[in-house]
Design a protein around this motif. Structure first.
Motif, PDB file in Angstrom:
ATOM      1  N   CYS A   1      11.134   8.387  -8.980  1.00  0.00           N
ATOM      2  CA  CYS A   1      10.511   7.514  -8.526  1.00  0.00           C
ATOM      3  C   CYS A   1       8.602   7.676  -9.684  1.00  0.00           C
ATOM      4  CB  CYS A   1       9.801   8.128  -7.520  1.00  0.00           C
ATOM      5  SG  CYS A   1      11.595   7.717  -5.990  1.00  0.00           S
ATOM      6  N   ASN A   2       9.198   7.025 -10.546  1.00  0.00           N
ATOM      7  CA  ASN A   2       8.380   7.347 -12.175  1.00  0.00           C
ATOM      8  C   ASN A   2       7.686   5.995 -12.207  1.00  0.00           C
ATOM      9  OD1 ASN A   2      10.510   6.668 -12.891  1.00  0.00           O
ATOM     10  ND2 ASN A   2      11.230   8.178 -14.473  1.00  0.00           N
TER      11      ASN A   2
ATOM     12  N   VAL B   1       6.330   1.501 -16.670  1.00  0.00           N
ATOM     13  CA  VAL B   1       7.794   2.506 -16.696  1.00  0.00           C
ATOM     14  C   VAL B   1       7.635   3.265 -17.874  1.00  0.00           C
ATOM     15  CG1 VAL B   1       9.296   0.352 -15.720  1.00  0.00           C
ATOM     16  CG2 VAL B   1       9.244   0.426 -18.290  1.00  0.00           C
ATOM     17  N   PRO B   2       8.435   4.305 -17.830  1.00  0.00           N
ATOM     18  CA  PRO B   2       7.874   5.249 -18.778  1.00  0.00           C
ATOM     19  C   PRO B   2       8.727   4.959 -20.487  1.00  0.00           C
ATOM     20  CG  PRO B   2       9.442   6.428 -17.323  1.00  0.00           C
ATOM     21  CD  PRO B   2       8.800   4.770 -16.743  1.00  0.00           C
ATOM     22  N   GLY B   3       8.160   4.998 -21.115  1.00  0.00           N
ATOM     23  CA  GLY B   3       8.106   4.329 -22.310  1.00  0.00           C
ATOM     24  C   GLY B   3       7.068   2.801 -23.117  1.00  0.00           C
ATOM     25  N   GLN B   4       6.649   2.054 -21.929  1.00  0.00           N
ATOM     26  CA  GLN B   4       5.639   1.684 -22.170  1.00  0.00           C
ATOM     27  C   GLN B   4       4.836   1.598 -23.045  1.00  0.00           C
ATOM     28  OE1 GLN B   4       5.944  -1.269 -18.478  1.00  0.00           O
ATOM     29  NE2 GLN B   4       6.094  -2.605 -19.819  1.00  0.00           N
ATOM     30  N   GLU B   5       3.388   0.958 -23.772  1.00  0.00           N
ATOM     31  CA  GLU B   5       2.271   1.153 -24.105  1.00  0.00           C
ATOM     32  C   GLU B   5       1.346   2.334 -23.253  1.00  0.00           C
ATOM     33  OE1 GLU B   5      -1.145  -0.582 -27.196  1.00  0.00           O
ATOM     34  OE2 GLU B   5       0.638  -2.156 -26.559  1.00  0.00           O
ATOM     35  N   TYR B   6       1.095   1.768 -21.746  1.00  0.00           N
ATOM     36  CA  TYR B   6      -0.074   1.784 -21.268  1.00  0.00           C
ATOM     37  C   TYR B   6       0.766   3.036 -20.045  1.00  0.00           C
ATOM     38  CZ  TYR B   6      -2.900  -1.397 -23.304  1.00  0.00           C
ATOM     39  OH  TYR B   6      -3.661  -2.200 -24.776  1.00  0.00           O
ATOM     40  N   TYR B   7       1.795   3.123 -20.039  1.00  0.00           N
ATOM     41  CA  TYR B   7       2.719   4.522 -18.903  1.00  0.00           C
ATOM     42  C   TYR B   7       1.223   5.500 -18.725  1.00  0.00           C
ATOM     43  CZ  TYR B   7       5.240   6.887 -16.443  1.00  0.00           C
ATOM     44  OH  TYR B   7       6.338   7.101 -14.824  1.00  0.00           O
TER      45      TYR B   7
ATOM     46  N   GLY C   1       0.843  -1.101   0.160  1.00  0.00           N
ATOM     47  CA  GLY C   1       0.077  -0.032  -0.243  1.00  0.00           C
ATOM     48  C   GLY C   1       1.095   0.917   0.343  1.00  0.00           C
ATOM     49  N   SER C   2      -0.076   2.336   0.439  1.00  0.00           N
ATOM     50  CA  SER C   2       1.425   3.778   0.322  1.00  0.00           C
ATOM     51  C   SER C   2       2.574   3.383   1.026  1.00  0.00           C
ATOM     52  CB  SER C   2       0.561   4.999   0.935  1.00  0.00           C
ATOM     53  OG  SER C   2      -1.111   4.960  -0.246  1.00  0.00           O
ATOM     54  N   THR C   3       3.102   4.019   1.014  1.00  0.00           N
ATOM     55  CA  THR C   3       4.116   4.754   2.198  1.00  0.00           C
ATOM     56  C   THR C   3       4.428   5.629   2.907  1.00  0.00           C
ATOM     57  OG1 THR C   3       5.949   5.029   0.125  1.00  0.00           O
ATOM     58  CG2 THR C   3       5.744   2.475   0.581  1.00  0.00           C
ATOM     59  N   VAL C   4       5.446   6.392   3.439  1.00  0.00           N
ATOM     60  CA  VAL C   4       5.739   7.445   4.105  1.00  0.00           C
ATOM     61  C   VAL C   4       5.961   8.137   2.312  1.00  0.00           C
ATOM     62  CG1 VAL C   4       7.312   9.002   5.325  1.00  0.00           C
ATOM     63  CG2 VAL C   4       6.183   6.770   6.297  1.00  0.00           C
ATOM     64  N   PHE C   5       6.950   7.778   2.292  1.00  0.00           N
ATOM     65  CA  PHE C   5       7.343   7.938   1.052  1.00  0.00           C
ATOM     66  C   PHE C   5       6.101   8.310   0.150  1.00  0.00           C
ATOM     67  CE2 PHE C   5       7.560   8.257  -4.047  1.00  0.00           C
ATOM     68  CZ  PHE C   5       8.748   9.557  -4.105  1.00  0.00           C
ATOM     69  N   ASP C   6       5.297   8.126  -0.364  1.00  0.00           N
ATOM     70  CA  ASP C   6       3.532   7.847  -0.719  1.00  0.00           C
ATOM     71  C   ASP C   6       2.816   9.345  -0.218  1.00  0.00           C
ATOM     72  OD1 ASP C   6       3.904   6.400  -3.082  1.00  0.00           O
ATOM     73  OD2 ASP C   6       3.577   5.171  -1.510  1.00  0.00           O
ATOM     74  N   MET C   7       2.993   9.341   1.193  1.00  0.00           N
ATOM     75  CA  MET C   7       2.290  10.366   1.919  1.00  0.00           C
ATOM     76  C   MET C   7       2.870  10.903   2.016  1.00  0.00           C
ATOM     77  SD  MET C   7       0.766   8.038   5.217  1.00  0.00           S
ATOM     78  CE  MET C   7       1.833   6.379   5.430  1.00  0.00           C
ATOM     79  N   VAL C   8       4.197  11.474   1.833  1.00  0.00           N
ATOM     80  CA  VAL C   8       5.143  12.833   2.236  1.00  0.00           C
ATOM     81  C   VAL C   8       4.475  13.284   1.016  1.00  0.00           C
ATOM     82  CG1 VAL C   8       7.193  14.390   2.286  1.00  0.00           C
ATOM     83  CG2 VAL C   8       6.389  12.577   3.113  1.00  0.00           C
ATOM     84  N   THR C   9       5.336  12.907  -0.222  1.00  0.00           N
ATOM     85  CA  THR C   9       5.206  13.149  -2.125  1.00  0.00           C
ATOM     86  C   THR C   9       3.647  13.466  -2.456  1.00  0.00           C
ATOM     87  OG1 THR C   9       5.272  10.796  -2.986  1.00  0.00           O
ATOM     88  CG2 THR C   9       7.225  12.765  -2.218  1.00  0.00           C
ATOM     89  N   GLY C  10       2.635  12.553  -1.966  1.00  0.00           N
ATOM     90  CA  GLY C  10       1.792  12.793  -1.911  1.00  0.00           C
ATOM     91  C   GLY C  10       1.868  11.774  -3.355  1.00  0.00           C
ATOM     92  N   GLY C  11       2.479  10.629  -4.036  1.00  0.00           N
ATOM     93  CA  GLY C  11       2.131   9.997  -4.778  1.00  0.00           C
ATOM     94  C   GLY C  11       2.283  10.917  -6.035  1.00  0.00           C
ATOM     95  N   SER C  12       3.305  11.843  -6.277  1.00  0.00           N
ATOM     96  CA  SER C  12       3.530  11.907  -7.063  1.00  0.00           C
ATOM     97  C   SER C  12       4.798  11.931  -7.314  1.00  0.00           C
ATOM     98  CB  SER C  12       3.872  13.852  -6.580  1.00  0.00           C
ATOM     99  OG  SER C  12       4.340  14.071  -6.325  1.00  0.00           O
ATOM    100  N   SER C  13       5.662  12.282  -8.938  1.00  0.00           N
ATOM    101  CA  SER C  13       6.563  11.538  -9.129  1.00  0.00           C
ATOM    102  C   SER C  13       7.972  11.949  -8.654  1.00  0.00           C
ATOM    103  CB  SER C  13       6.700  11.653 -11.233  1.00  0.00           C
ATOM    104  OG  SER C  13       7.801  11.131 -10.810  1.00  0.00           O
ATOM    105  N   ILE C  14       9.097  12.258  -8.538  1.00  0.00           N
ATOM    106  CA  ILE C  14       9.609  13.039  -7.543  1.00  0.00           C
ATOM    107  C   ILE C  14      11.273  12.797  -8.577  1.00  0.00           C
ATOM    108  CG2 ILE C  14       8.692  13.948  -6.054  1.00  0.00           C
ATOM    109  CD1 ILE C  14      11.338  12.468  -4.196  1.00  0.00           C
ATOM    110  N   THR C  15      12.510  13.992  -8.596  1.00  0.00           N
ATOM    111  CA  THR C  15      13.049  13.076  -8.926  1.00  0.00           C
ATOM    112  C   THR C  15      14.304  14.174  -7.497  1.00  0.00           C
ATOM    113  OG1 THR C  15      13.179  13.052 -11.916  1.00  0.00           O
ATOM    114  CG2 THR C  15      15.336  13.354 -10.471  1.00  0.00           C
ATOM    115  N   GLY C  16      15.339  12.842  -7.158  1.00  0.00           N
ATOM    116  CA  GLY C  16      16.313  13.656  -6.243  1.00  0.00           C
ATOM    117  C   GLY C  16      16.790  12.493  -5.332  1.00  0.00           C
ATOM    118  N   VAL C  17      18.259  13.056  -5.432  1.00  0.00           N
ATOM    119  CA  VAL C  17      19.035  12.133  -5.161  1.00  0.00           C
ATOM    120  C   VAL C  17      19.489  10.625  -6.149  1.00  0.00           C
ATOM    121  CG1 VAL C  17      20.497  11.612  -2.532  1.00  0.00           C
ATOM    122  CG2 VAL C  17      18.270  12.792  -2.790  1.00  0.00           C
TER     123      VAL C  17
END
Length: 107
Positions: free
Chosen positions: A54-55, A71-77, A34-50
């Motif tokens: 997380c996309n 994953v990015p680039g796949q047909e239904y992404y 389910g949701s993790t602390v990461f999901d709760m802190v970021t609102g589930g958004s895609s981020i880039t850092g360090v």
């Protein structure tokens, strides 16, 4: 000496000790996919850092309930939307998604 406050009297106590149920809930949700602390802190958004991107989209099939990641680039992404209320989530790596019990989309 009677006017000095003791060091112990100045401590406020740990938030973790005051709300241990929140810690247990967070661990259980992450372990269950389910949701993790990461999901709760970021609102589930895609981020880039360090160095992490997380996309990767973890989607739950409406028809079968199967947990599939895209994953990015796949047909239904681009069409895949993440709805945390249905157990869907973001991943930072394919290994993380597989370890959580999700399989990669075939297209």
């Amino acid at each position: 000496m009677g006017n000095r406050q003791s060091y112990r009297g100045q401590q406020r106590g740990s938030v973790l000790l005051k709300a241990p149920g929140l810690v247990v809930l967070g661990i259980a949700m992450g372990a269950a996919g389910g949701s993790t602390v990461f999901d709760m802190v970021t609102g589930g958004s895609s981020i880039t850092g360090v160095g992490l991107s997380c996309n990767i989209k973890g989607n739950v099939s409406i028809d079968t309930g199967e947990r599939i990641f895209h994953v990015p680039g796949q047909e239904y992404y681009s069409r895949t939307k993440i709805s945390p209320q249905y157990g869907e989530r973001w991943f930072c790596s394919e290994a993380e998604a597989r370890a959580a019990g999700w399989r990669k989309s075939r297209r």
